[in-house]
Write an enzyme that holds these catalytic residues in place. Sequence first.
Site, PDB file in Angstrom:
ATOM      1  N   LYS A 167      -5.215  12.224  -0.601  1.00  0.00           N
ATOM      2  CA  LYS A 167      -4.403  10.837  -0.953  1.00  0.00           C
ATOM      3  C   LYS A 167      -5.219   9.906  -0.305  1.00  0.00           C
ATOM      4  O   LYS A 167      -6.347   9.803   0.427  1.00  0.00           O
ATOM      5  CB  LYS A 167      -3.129  10.995  -0.308  1.00  0.00           C
ATOM      6  CG  LYS A 167      -3.221  11.172   1.426  1.00  0.00           C
ATOM      7  CD  LYS A 167      -1.982  11.216   1.824  1.00  0.00           C
ATOM      8  CE  LYS A 167      -1.642  11.344   3.383  1.00  0.00           C
ATOM      9  NZ  LYS A 167      -0.494  11.586   4.113  1.00  0.00           N
ATOM     10  N   ASP A 218       3.140   9.443  -3.963  1.00  0.00           N
ATOM     11  CA  ASP A 218       3.579   8.961  -2.554  1.00  0.00           C
ATOM     12  C   ASP A 218       5.041   8.728  -2.437  1.00  0.00           C
ATOM     13  O   ASP A 218       5.895   8.991  -3.564  1.00  0.00           O
ATOM     14  CB  ASP A 218       2.774   7.575  -2.202  1.00  0.00           C
ATOM     15  CG  ASP A 218       2.738   7.606  -0.557  1.00  0.00           C
ATOM     16  OD1 ASP A 218       3.299   8.411   0.139  1.00  0.00           O
ATOM     17  OD2 ASP A 218       1.915   6.533  -0.129  1.00  0.00           O
ATOM     18  N   HIS A 256       4.652   0.430   2.099  1.00  0.00           N
ATOM     19  CA  HIS A 256       6.030   0.785   2.476  1.00  0.00           C
ATOM     20  C   HIS A 256       7.071  -0.394   2.233  1.00  0.00           C
ATOM     21  O   HIS A 256       8.154  -0.334   1.930  1.00  0.00           O
ATOM     22  CB  HIS A 256       6.010   1.292   3.979  1.00  0.00           C
ATOM     23  CG  HIS A 256       5.669   2.400   4.337  1.00  0.00           C
ATOM     24  ND1 HIS A 256       4.185   2.691   4.701  1.00  0.00           N
ATOM     25  CD2 HIS A 256       5.892   3.817   4.074  1.00  0.00           C
ATOM     26  CE1 HIS A 256       4.028   3.741   4.850  1.00  0.00           C
ATOM     27  NE2 HIS A 256       5.098   4.536   4.408  1.00  0.00           N
ATOM     28  N   ARG A 302       4.133  15.896  11.769  1.00  0.00           N
ATOM     29  CA  ARG A 302       5.484  16.084  11.667  1.00  0.00           C
ATOM     30  C   ARG A 302       5.742  17.376  12.675  1.00  0.00           C
ATOM     31  O   ARG A 302       6.770  17.717  13.238  1.00  0.00           O
ATOM     32  CB  ARG A 302       6.082  16.395  10.232  1.00  0.00           C
ATOM     33  CG  ARG A 302       5.519  15.173   9.225  1.00  0.00           C
ATOM     34  CD  ARG A 302       6.142  14.040   9.491  1.00  0.00           C
ATOM     35  NE  ARG A 302       5.868  13.109   8.847  1.00  0.00           N
ATOM     36  CZ  ARG A 302       5.410  11.989   9.047  1.00  0.00           C
ATOM     37  NH1 ARG A 302       5.251  11.568  10.179  1.00  0.00           N
ATOM     38  NH2 ARG A 302       5.025  11.004   8.077  1.00  0.00           N
TER      39      ARG A 302
END
Length: 506
Positions: A173, A258, A186, A81
């Site tokens: 994670k 998540d 997703h 990011r």
Amino acid sequence: MASSSDPTLERLANSVLQPGFEGTTAPDWLRRRIAEGLGSVVLFARNIETPEQVAALTASLRAENPDLIVGIDEEAGDVTRLEAWTGSSRPGNLALGAVDDIDLTERVAHDIGRDLHAAGVSLNFAPSADVNSNPLNPVIGVRSFGARTDLVSRHTAAWIRGLQEAGVAACAKHFPGHGDTVVDSHYGLPQVTGSAEEIALTALPPFIAAMEAGVRAVMTAHLVAPAYDPDLPATLSHRILVELLRGDLDFQGLLVTDGIEMGAVTDRYGIDGATVKAVAGGVDAVCVGGESAEEATVDLLSTALVKAVLNGTLPEERLVEASGRVTEFARWSGERSRAVARAMERSDIGLVAARRAVRVRHRPGTAPVTLPLTGAPHVVELSPTMNLAVDGHTPWGVADPLRDLRPGTTSVRLTEPELTHTTDVLTDAALTPATGRDLVVVVRDAARHRWMTDTLTRLLRSRPDALVVEMGVPAGDALGAAHLITHGATRVSGIAAAELLAGAGA
């Protein structure tokens, strides 16, 4: 009984939410929510322009609450990011696992942590502690340190030590392990089919190593593990979160979901229903805002939590417990966030690691190709559609850095639709421009994409002397006259491959 407008319940509900937002400055609604008890915010690439800008942004958010938790998903490598617009200056986990130098992994993670701390980030949703035991996994892949449990365990621990020594909390994670799956959470609900004994031997050890290294947070996986709970995804499962993680493994830190808007949980429960079930199941903080980044989403989730307490679906003591863990974490991270931050420093440790991760294979029965190349090649990059964890704007590839080293290098990037619907595209865009020149074909997880392997086969049939660069998970035999493996598609991985091809670099 408390009313639906009970300020105490509303503040508790706000405290367990971790929303994202739009823009590079803090919107008014977010400032107001922080003042009303919002415990965390999450930064995405859309919030970041420069190191100075993001540091000013986080400072403005903390003006409302000095202990505000500021989270980010900065794995480095393909998932970045902070450097989404330029490509990461550090390789990802698979590259570090390929080198298998614990000290190097710790140094790279510390380098990431130093930049995050300077930016005002207190919680990093990394590392991936998943063992990528299924090479066809569509969502983990190069984000994992590898396919071996022992390797993933030791590098998970090293990465956590390095990051947290820089003053930023790590978050292992995706518990109880997302490596042995073939569905992208997703969009759908993955399932881990192993027995409890198999999962305990293969998937859980990296999380145990993370806890032994002092990890401050764990992120849940949106998947079903029938060996533990045949009915509920791990994110919503009391059996997995409380009985297994809190009980058997004795994890006492912050437990984060998540992205709660992901299809694996919202398709069945809705974003509000999934939020309530997650907190009821044992989660402390609900991450949201990758796609749903409006105040209306915070309103929806906060209201759902309050109503669930009032109608008995969510015990109030469970919400109080979750909020308490958020507060405890915020005190720990707040002390470190207020430490004097050093300015972001440029380091070459990422490029050093990327160079060490590159491997060169040769096709059996063929004479090894001598590198570097003698002229400016034509580069063909086969570009797949990436999962949502990878920012679509993040640059990748070998062509650009190779052009810097070998002026005159030409390139084309091809996608599946172009190859499917455009006649003679391989001849016109790939083969003809490479006439009389070296041809370099760059792929990304070729083994997972039939169209990519078919295209590569066609190119090598015409040009068996072509060089192949794999920037995803390597699989199968070496292809081409030489087969370079970078173990990731980050910017420095592309530079490292280009240096080998051009004969430059350290």
